[in-house]
Design a protein around this motif. Structure first.
Motif, short mmCIF file in Angstrom:
data_model
loop_
_atom_site.label_atom_id
_atom_site.label_comp_id
_atom_site.label_asym_id
_atom_site.label_seq_id
_atom_site.Cartn_x
_atom_site.Cartn_y
_atom_site.Cartn_z
N GLU A 89 -47.24 -4.55 -18.84
CA GLU A 89 -47.48 -3.43 -17.92
C GLU A 89 -46.89 -3.72 -16.55
OE1 GLU A 89 -51.63 -2.26 -17.80
OE2 GLU A 89 -50.98 -0.87 -19.36
N PRO A 90 -46.26 -2.72 -15.93
CA PRO A 90 -45.73 -2.98 -14.59
C PRO A 90 -46.85 -3.09 -13.57
CG PRO A 90 -45.42 -0.66 -15.16
CD PRO A 90 -46.02 -1.34 -16.37
N LEU A 91 -46.81 -4.15 -12.79
CA LEU A 91 -47.79 -4.38 -11.73
C LEU A 91 -47.05 -4.90 -10.51
CD1 LEU A 91 -50.49 -6.16 -13.89
CD2 LEU A 91 -50.94 -4.12 -12.56
N LEU A 92 -47.70 -4.80 -9.36
CA LEU A 92 -47.07 -5.27 -8.14
C LEU A 92 -47.48 -6.72 -7.89
CD1 LEU A 92 -47.47 -2.10 -5.91
CD2 LEU A 92 -45.53 -2.80 -7.31
N SER A 117 -49.31 4.93 -7.59
CA SER A 117 -48.15 4.85 -8.48
C SER A 117 -48.58 4.14 -9.76
CB SER A 117 -47.04 4.03 -7.81
OG SER A 117 -47.46 2.67 -7.68
N GLU A 118 -47.68 4.17 -10.74
CA GLU A 118 -47.94 3.54 -12.04
C GLU A 118 -48.40 2.08 -11.88
OE1 GLU A 118 -47.04 5.22 -14.96
OE2 GLU A 118 -46.89 3.66 -16.49
N GLN A 119 -47.67 1.33 -11.06
CA GLN A 119 -47.99 -0.10 -10.91
C GLN A 119 -49.37 -0.30 -10.31
OE1 GLN A 119 -45.20 1.29 -9.55
NE2 GLN A 119 -43.37 0.12 -10.02
N ILE A 120 -49.73 0.55 -9.35
CA ILE A 120 -51.04 0.40 -8.70
C ILE A 120 -52.15 0.91 -9.61
CG2 ILE A 120 -52.44 1.16 -6.73
CD1 ILE A 120 -50.02 0.73 -5.00
N ARG A 121 -51.89 2.00 -10.33
CA ARG A 121 -52.91 2.50 -11.27
C ARG A 121 -53.23 1.47 -12.34
NH1 ARG A 121 -49.89 7.57 -10.72
NH2 ARG A 121 -48.58 6.98 -12.47
N ASN A 122 -52.23 0.65 -12.70
CA ASN A 122 -52.45 -0.37 -13.73
C ASN A 122 -53.36 -1.50 -13.23
OD1 ASN A 122 -50.89 0.85 -15.66
ND2 ASN A 122 -49.02 -0.26 -15.14
N ARG A 124 -45.49 12.91 0.28
CA ARG A 124 -44.80 12.96 -1.01
C ARG A 124 -45.86 12.82 -2.11
NH1 ARG A 124 -43.23 7.25 -2.75
NH2 ARG A 124 -41.80 8.21 -4.19
N ALA A 182 -46.18 10.80 -4.71
CA ALA A 182 -46.60 9.46 -5.15
C ALA A 182 -46.91 8.57 -3.96
CB ALA A 182 -45.49 8.82 -5.99
N LEU A 183 -47.70 7.53 -4.20
CA LEU A 183 -47.92 6.47 -3.22
C LEU A 183 -48.39 6.96 -1.86
CD1 LEU A 183 -44.94 4.02 -3.77
CD2 LEU A 183 -47.35 3.51 -4.03
N GLU A 230 -41.28 10.23 -12.86
CA GLU A 230 -42.72 10.03 -12.66
C GLU A 230 -43.06 8.54 -12.77
OE1 GLU A 230 -46.87 9.93 -13.42
OE2 GLU A 230 -45.41 9.45 -14.99
N ALA A 231 -42.54 7.89 -13.82
CA ALA A 231 -42.86 6.47 -14.04
C ALA A 231 -42.29 5.59 -12.94
CB ALA A 231 -42.32 6.02 -15.39
N ILE A 264 -51.60 7.97 0.80
CA ILE A 264 -53.00 8.06 1.16
C ILE A 264 -53.23 9.52 1.51
CG2 ILE A 264 -54.73 7.31 2.83
CD1 ILE A 264 -53.05 4.70 3.09
N SER A 315 -41.87 6.52 -9.77
CA SER A 315 -42.15 7.07 -8.45
C SER A 315 -42.74 6.02 -7.50
CB SER A 315 -43.09 8.28 -8.56
OG SER A 315 -44.33 7.89 -9.11
N GLY A 316 -43.15 4.87 -8.04
CA GLY A 316 -43.64 3.81 -7.17
C GLY A 316 -42.56 2.85 -6.71
N LEU A 364 -49.60 -7.75 -4.82
CA LEU A 364 -51.02 -7.43 -4.76
C LEU A 364 -51.82 -8.21 -5.79
CD1 LEU A 364 -50.93 -3.51 -4.43
CD2 LEU A 364 -50.98 -5.21 -2.62
#
Lengths: 288, 172
Positions: free
Chosen positions: B66-69, A101-106, A191, A193-194, B138-139, A196, B141-142, B72
């Motif tokens: 930037e959005p981050l989790l 997802s966007e957050q993980i790609r970042n 799905r 997104a997100l 899309e943005a 494995i 989706s997480g 993690l």
């Protein structure tokens, strides 16, 4: 949980390599694999936590010359949004597009995705078809020493690579693909997104006068490590892209893909997906 | 090894974090995630614990825009970076357009995923003032939501995007 006694965030590569020279450091970059693994107990922090993200020169994408170089701490988002890479190696950008997802790609780094050595690592099949190598560095004899390992020989088993504990993966390099190179990537999960990957597949080949050459096919989640599908490649090498060669290549997947049943899918389903994906990417290329 | 470039600490890290524009001194064990430090050490409980595996988006915050989790991200990694959480969004009693739209259009129901969803949407609108519904999906989706069915979330982000654009126009 083990106590972290020392946290290091060096700016220089030689400092980082000296800090890990005893092979006892936990390397942190994006943390997207490390955090859940330590949280679940699958991995333990060692006494020394080494953040490599601030090391000068370990990030960035150099795509202007005959050799493309991507620094280990480059994030998946940076790969996804890199205009020159989209031009030169769209197969890699496509995989970045489908990554988590966007957050993980970042947060997630390319080096981390490789060192985690998951059979399902999304960036691995496209790099295998690009013929990539990884640069490993360590501190030995009072200096920084590096060696280059073809990515294909990097993975040993799930979570294991040939990288020594005192070595750091510093970059991924591959030759700029030829003008007639085509690359395709597919992955699937419940799905978009997100997920494995249940199965992933990449194709890379040159096409001239309707004939395929330098064919590389790579698969993920069908064996203990991502692999090059040699039988499939042999079935396509030097062949025109017609119904007969596509059928032969699809049949050859049985020789290369040896998936298992697990929580994400059955072996039967994975074998089926591999055949479907290979046929799709070959038909895609044929259609163009 | 030169001391100036390498930080060594014993057991607990002492550092200054920049949260919602404020510099805050905090001391914590180095294995703690940003989520844990925000909630347990800084009392900012707006950011939610979800799966803690990077699969649900409930703990999303902005780091340098930037959005981050945050589940993690180790807090030690955040020195010198600008952290934004849901608590920093409203100006006094004036809600951010995203908060208003989520409340008005049912983008928030049980509310558990809302802080992460709103922060992810804020990062999107800060960069792309007029995203298409497809781009919003899309943005976002997480960010998993078990209540709304997502349509209301997408509508909320679209409405907020319009409000932000209008406010921008009036300001100039």
């Amino acid at each position: 949980m083990n106590e972290i006694e020392q946290y290091l965030a060096p700016r220089r590569l030689d400092e980082a390599l000296q800090a890990m020279a005893n092979g006892d450091a936990t390397v942190l970059c994006g943390g997207t694999d490390l955090a859940p693994q330590t949280e679940s107990g699958a991995r333990q922090y060692t006494a020394k936590l080494l953040n490599i993200r601030r090391i000068d020169g370990l990030g960035g994408i150099a795509a202007e010359t005959d050799q493309v170089r991507i620094g280990a701490v480059t994030t998946i988002s940076e790969i996804r949004c890199h205009p020159a890479l989209a031009e030169i190696a769209p197969v890699l950008v496509e995989a970045a597009e489908h990554f988590a997802s966007e957050q993980i790609r970042n947060a997630a780094s390319l080096g981390g995705n490789l060192c985690n050595a998951s059979p399902a690592g999304d960036m691995i099949p496209p790099l295998l078809v690009l013929g990539a190598s990884v640069e490993l560095a360590c501190w030995r004899g009072g200096a920084v020493q590096t060696r280059l390992i073809p990515l294909e020989r990097f993975f040993v088993s799930p979570g294991k690579t040939v990288k020594l504990p005192e070595e750091l993966l510093t970059a991924v390099v591959f030759d700029r693909p030829a003008a007639d190179f085509v690359g395709k990537f597919r992955k699937s999960g419940p799905r978009p997104a997100l997920e494995i990957s249940t199965v992933s597949l990449a194709l890379g080949a040159r096409i001239a006068d309707g004939l395929l050459s330098n064919v590389r096919v790579a698969m993920g989640s069908v064996a203990p490590t991502p692999l090059r599908a040699r039988h499939v490649e042999a079935a396509l090498e030097g062949k025109p892209l017609d119904a007969a060669s596509i059928a032969a290549a699809v049949a050859a997947t049985a020789e290369d893909a040896k998936p298992i049943d697990d929580v994400r899918a059955s072996a039967w389903y994975r074998s089926h997906l591999v055949r479907v994906f290979l046929e799709e990417v070959l038909n895609d290329v044929r259609g163009n | 090894m030169s001391v100036g470039t390498v930080k060594e600490v014993q057991r607990r890290v002492h550092m200054t974090l920049q949260v919602n524009g404020e510099e805050i001194d905090v001391s914590f064990a180095p294995y703690k995630t940003l989520l844990e430090v925000l909630r347990e050490d800084l009392g900012l409980t707006g950011t939610k614990h979800g799966c803690e595996l990077g699969e649900c988006g409930a703990c999303a915050v902005l780091i340098d825009g930037e959005p981050l989790l945050s589940c993690l991200t180790l807090a030690v990694e955040c020195a010198g970076r600008a952290i934004e959480t849901i608590e920093g969004l409203a100006q006094g009693t004036q809600l951010h357009p995203l908060q208003e739209a989520f409340a008005d259009l049912g983008g928030s129901q049980c509310g558990y995923c809302t802080p992460g969803a709103v922060m992810t949407a804020k990062a999107l609108l800060d960069k792309e003032p007029s995203p298409t519904p497809q781009r919003i999906k899309e943005a976002m989706s997480g960010n998993i939501c078990r209540c709304t069915g997502y349509q209301q979330i997408v509508e909320s982000v679209e409405r907020a995007a319009g409000c932000c654009r209008n406010a921008e126009r009036e300001a100039t």
